[in-house]
Structure formats: C-alpha cells, structure tokens
Design a protein around this motif. Structure first.
Motif, PDB file in Angstrom:
ATOM      1  N   LYS A   1       0.824  -1.216   0.000  1.00  0.00           N
ATOM      2  CA  LYS A   1       0.000   0.000   0.000  1.00  0.00           C
ATOM      3  C   LYS A   1       0.857   1.266   0.000  1.00  0.00           C
ATOM      4  CE  LYS A   1      -3.860  -2.339   0.368  1.00  0.00           C
ATOM      5  NZ  LYS A   1      -3.306  -3.704   0.286  1.00  0.00           N
ATOM      6  N   THR A   2       2.056   1.183   0.606  1.00  0.00           N
ATOM      7  CA  THR A   2       2.909   2.361   0.719  1.00  0.00           C
ATOM      8  C   THR A   2       4.336   2.026   0.291  1.00  0.00           C
ATOM      9  OG1 THR A   2       3.279   1.818   3.048  1.00  0.00           O
ATOM     10  CG2 THR A   2       1.572   3.455   2.555  1.00  0.00           C
TER      11      THR A   2
ATOM     12  N   VAL B   1       6.318   2.623  -9.081  1.00  0.00           N
ATOM     13  CA  VAL B   1       4.861   2.629  -9.152  1.00  0.00           C
ATOM     14  C   VAL B   1       4.383   1.705 -10.279  1.00  0.00           C
ATOM     15  CG1 VAL B   1       2.832   4.060  -9.622  1.00  0.00           C
ATOM     16  CG2 VAL B   1       4.602   4.882  -8.081  1.00  0.00           C
TER      17      VAL B   1
ATOM     18  N   GLY C   1      -1.077   1.537  -8.207  1.00  0.00           N
ATOM     19  CA  GLY C   1      -1.976   1.925  -7.123  1.00  0.00           C
ATOM     20  C   GLY C   1      -1.297   2.159  -5.797  1.00  0.00           C
ATOM     21  N   VAL C   2      -0.002   1.840  -5.687  1.00  0.00           N
ATOM     22  CA  VAL C   2       0.695   2.054  -4.437  1.00  0.00           C
ATOM     23  C   VAL C   2       0.830   3.559  -4.168  1.00  0.00           C
ATOM     24  CG1 VAL C   2       3.047   2.140  -5.398  1.00  0.00           C
ATOM     25  CG2 VAL C   2       2.693   1.287  -3.068  1.00  0.00           C
ATOM     26  N   GLU C   3       0.789   3.940  -2.908  1.00  0.00           N
ATOM     27  CA  GLU C   3       1.000   5.337  -2.516  1.00  0.00           C
ATOM     28  C   GLU C   3       2.504   5.566  -2.383  1.00  0.00           C
ATOM     29  OE1 GLU C   3       0.516   7.775   1.575  1.00  0.00           O
ATOM     30  OE2 GLU C   3      -1.339   6.850   0.836  1.00  0.00           O
ATOM     31  N   ALA C   4       3.062   6.347  -3.298  1.00  0.00           N
ATOM     32  CA  ALA C   4       4.517   6.490  -3.394  1.00  0.00           C
ATOM     33  C   ALA C   4       4.991   7.829  -2.855  1.00  0.00           C
ATOM     34  CB  ALA C   4       4.978   6.339  -4.843  1.00  0.00           C
ATOM     35  N   THR C   5       6.097   7.768  -2.109  1.00  0.00           N
ATOM     36  CA  THR C   5       6.759   8.958  -1.584  1.00  0.00           C
ATOM     37  C   THR C   5       8.220   8.912  -2.029  1.00  0.00           C
ATOM     38  OG1 THR C   5       5.336   9.054   0.369  1.00  0.00           O
ATOM     39  CG2 THR C   5       7.437  10.242   0.474  1.00  0.00           C
TER      40      THR C   5
ATOM     41  N   GLN D   1       1.563  13.499  -9.281  1.00  0.00           N
ATOM     42  CA  GLN D   1       0.679  12.562  -8.583  1.00  0.00           C
ATOM     43  C   GLN D   1       1.351  11.895  -7.388  1.00  0.00           C
ATOM     44  OE1 GLN D   1       2.185  12.166 -11.491  1.00  0.00           O
ATOM     45  NE2 GLN D   1       2.369  10.019 -12.131  1.00  0.00           N
ATOM     46  N   HIS D   2       2.667  12.029  -7.277  1.00  0.00           N
ATOM     47  CA  HIS D   2       3.386  11.420  -6.165  1.00  0.00           C
ATOM     48  C   HIS D   2       3.786  12.475  -5.133  1.00  0.00           C
ATOM     49  CE1 HIS D   2       3.279   8.068  -8.767  1.00  0.00           C
ATOM     50  NE2 HIS D   2       4.322   8.379  -9.505  1.00  0.00           N
ATOM     51  N   ARG D   3       4.088  12.013  -3.944  1.00  0.00           N
ATOM     52  CA  ARG D   3       4.521  12.902  -2.866  1.00  0.00           C
ATOM     53  C   ARG D   3       6.056  12.939  -2.846  1.00  0.00           C
ATOM     54  NH1 ARG D   3       4.662  11.249   3.475  1.00  0.00           N
ATOM     55  NH2 ARG D   3       5.132  13.287   4.375  1.00  0.00           N
TER      56      ARG D   3
END
Length: 366
Positions: free
Chosen positions: A202-203, A219, A224-228, A246-248
């Motif tokens: 998920k992260t 990604v 769909g993974v939340e990427a930082t 779209q990414h952090r």
C-alpha cells in the motif's frame, strides 16, 4: 460486474505476460549484441568479477589503478572532456540532450514554485553532499544539474547493450528490476505476480529519488501504491514534482528522513549508495530498516563495483572522476548483504540485474 472484473483481470494478466515476452525478446537481441565487456564470462580464477573479494584487491591483481584526481583539481579542459563525453555519447544515440535542457529552462517559473514549496530550509547539508558530483562543480545543488537530469538518466544505460535503442535498453534493465521486485513481494505471500493479486503493497518510499524517475518506475511495479520520494536536492525535487505531480516528494536526508517508524511496506534505493560515503550508506540502510513495516521489503539497485573493473579505461575514468565516493574504503568497501543481515533482514538475495548493475532484495523480519 463480476464478469467485467474478471475480464479486466485476465486482460491485465495477458498484458503483463506480453510485456515480459517483449523484454525477453529484447534480452535475446541484447545477448547477441552486447559489448565484449557485457558478455564477458569468467573463465579463470583471476576474473575481476570474483565474489567475496574486495574491489581493491581485484583491481590490484588486474593492474588497474582505481585512484583518480578529484574533480575539483582537474583543469577546465579535463572537466569539459568528461562532460562532453557523456553528452556526445547521449546525443549520438538519439537522446535529445540540448532540447531537453531548453525545455526545462522554459519551465523555470514553475520549477521555482516547486522549489519554494518543497525546500526545507532547516535541512543541513552534510559535507559529503556539497562536493562536486556528476561533472557539476556545485554537485546536485544547481539548476543546471536539474535541467540535465532527464537526458542524463536516459543515457545511463547506453553502455549496457550494443545495438539497442536507449528506450529498449531502459525498459530492459528497469523492467528486469521491476519484475524481480514484484515477484519477490508476492512470493513472500505465497502468490504469483501474474495472478493480479490484491495484496500488493500500500505504501512505498523511494529514498534518493532524484528527479522522480525511479519513483515512477516503482509505481509501475505496484500500480496503485501510494509512493513517496525523498531526496536531498530541492532542485531535483522541483523537477520530480513537475514531472510526476501525482506522487509525494520530500526534502530530507536519506539517513534521517524524519518519517514515522514502520510506515512503509516497501523501501527502494535506486542508484543512491554509490553516491554516499560508507558511513552514510550504512546509516541509510539502518533508516530503511526503521521505516519498513515488519515483513516489508527493501530493494536496492546500484552499480556493481566489480563490473567497473571490466570497463574500458576512458569509460571507467569518466565515471569515477564524477563519483567522489566510488573508491576503496567507501562504496567499494560496502558489503550490502552483510549489512542487511546484520540489521536482521531475512531472505537477503543479491543478483546481477544487467551487465552493469546489481539488484538486492530482502525482507524485514516480522
């Protein structure tokens, strides 16, 4: 709705199998057309790629001098020669270096807005980071370095496979890493990546994300993974936010991100550790361990230092003179397998990813 979902799942699986077949087709072509260094197979005990021995001892046996003059003491002629070599090679292979630079220069206003938003003025740059890097007197802390990030990243694989376009070479070496990383994650959970499982991470944290290119690649591995992405250059991060809004992205030290304990399922380090002194590399691996959830995965893709011994002298010089920490006692002395095992990681696997780089994957103990 169930049939539609099943159809989408089957189509996605077929698409993934098609991409894998395409990469394997490229691999066959590349195997036939690789440079002599890329296809070299160790036939004698004296091969530079022996495992378990230090790079310095192998270089000594091969009569290779790993010492180069630091970038800052080179003449302007020598500096220009190193930079010109990289740019000419890229442009000769179809990478629009000059056009890319002009494009990012035209976006200066937006890049500066990103800079103002992302730059953490409380960050203190360690001495190792303020050294010249990659042919830039100001290292990674300049707009010129940021403007040239995209073509420089595209050109890094040009020496890997003779006869391939840079686009195919990029997909081949990055696709190989994505495939292994995905298979490792799902295999640890008793699944196959081809099954389109819903148990993906998920992260994800990409440490040393540079201009966000590696973050985007990761990604692709886990849609769909939340990427930082974390990087120490606010100039690079400004490009990352421009290209991948779209990414952090965060401005922080790799070895001290300030992020919460056990907050990520996956941590990746793409071509970071060869740019750090040994102590900072070890601290970064400890930080990755702290940030990973129990059972989480770390993936490290970086240059295999033993492979450098096989490069032609000019190519090796051009690389080393722009990488101040690629030397004995620093990156050449980093034993990533041992470091991760000492940190308590399990299923530690180090493998060749392509003719130049190594990929390491491991799982944090639960």
């Amino acid at each position: 709705a169930g049939l539609a979902a099943l159809g989408c799942s089957s189509a996605a699986a077929a698409s993934k199998r098609h991409r894998r077949r395409a990469r394997r087709s490229i691999a066959v072509l590349a195997t036939l057309r690789e440079t002599a260094a890329g296809t070299k197979v160790p036939e004698a005990p004296q091969s530079p790629r022996r495992l378990g021995e230090s790079v310095a001892s192998l270089a000594s046996e091969a009569g290779i001098d790993l010492k180069v003059k630091p970038w800052e003491v080179l003449s302007s002629i020598a500096k220009n020669a190193a930079r010109d070599w990289f740019m000419k090679r890229a442009q000769d292979r179809g990478i629009p270096w000059s056009e890319s630079v002009r494009f990012f220069q035209s976006k200066q206003a937006e890049l500066e807005r990103n800079f103002a938003e992302l730059c953490d003025t409380s960050v203190e740059y360690p001495a190792y980071y303020e050294m010249p890097f990659h042919g830039y007197d100001q290292g990674n802390l300049s707009w010129l370095a940021a403007y040239e990030l995209e073509p420089a990243t595209q050109s890094m694989c040009l020496g890997y496979y003779d006869g391939l376009s840079w686009q195919d070479a990029q997909e081949m070496f990055r696709g190989a890493a994505r495939e292994v990383i995905a298979e490792t994650w799902f295999a640890a959970r008793g699944m196959s990546a081809d099954e389109q499982p819903t148990e993906g991470p998920k992260t994800l944290l990409d440490i040393g994300c540079s201009g966000g290119f590696s973050t985007q690649e990761m990604v692709k591995t886990f849609p769909g993974v939340e990427a930082t992405g974390v990087d120490l250059s606010p100039y690079y991060l400004s490009v990352a936010k421009f290209l991948y809004p779209q990414h952090r992205f965060m401005h922080a030290l790799a070895e001290e991100t300030g992020l919460p304990d056990e907050s990520f399922d996956v941590v990746t380090l793409n071509f970071l550790l060869h740019e750090l002194p040994l102590d900072a590399s070890r601290a970064t691996l400890r930080e990755a361990c702290r940030l990973l959830k129990p059972g989480g995965m770390i993936a490290v893709l970086d240059v295999d230092p033993r492979r450098l011994l096989e490069l032609p002298p000019l190519r090796r010089w051009a690389f080393q003179v722009t990488e101040p920490w690629c030397k004995d006692g620093e990156y050449y002395s980093l034993d990533m397998e041992k470091e991760l095992k000492d940190l308590g990681f399990e299923a530690v696997k180090l493998m060749a990813n392509d003719p130049v780089n190594a990929l390491l994957v491991a799982r944090k103990a639960k």
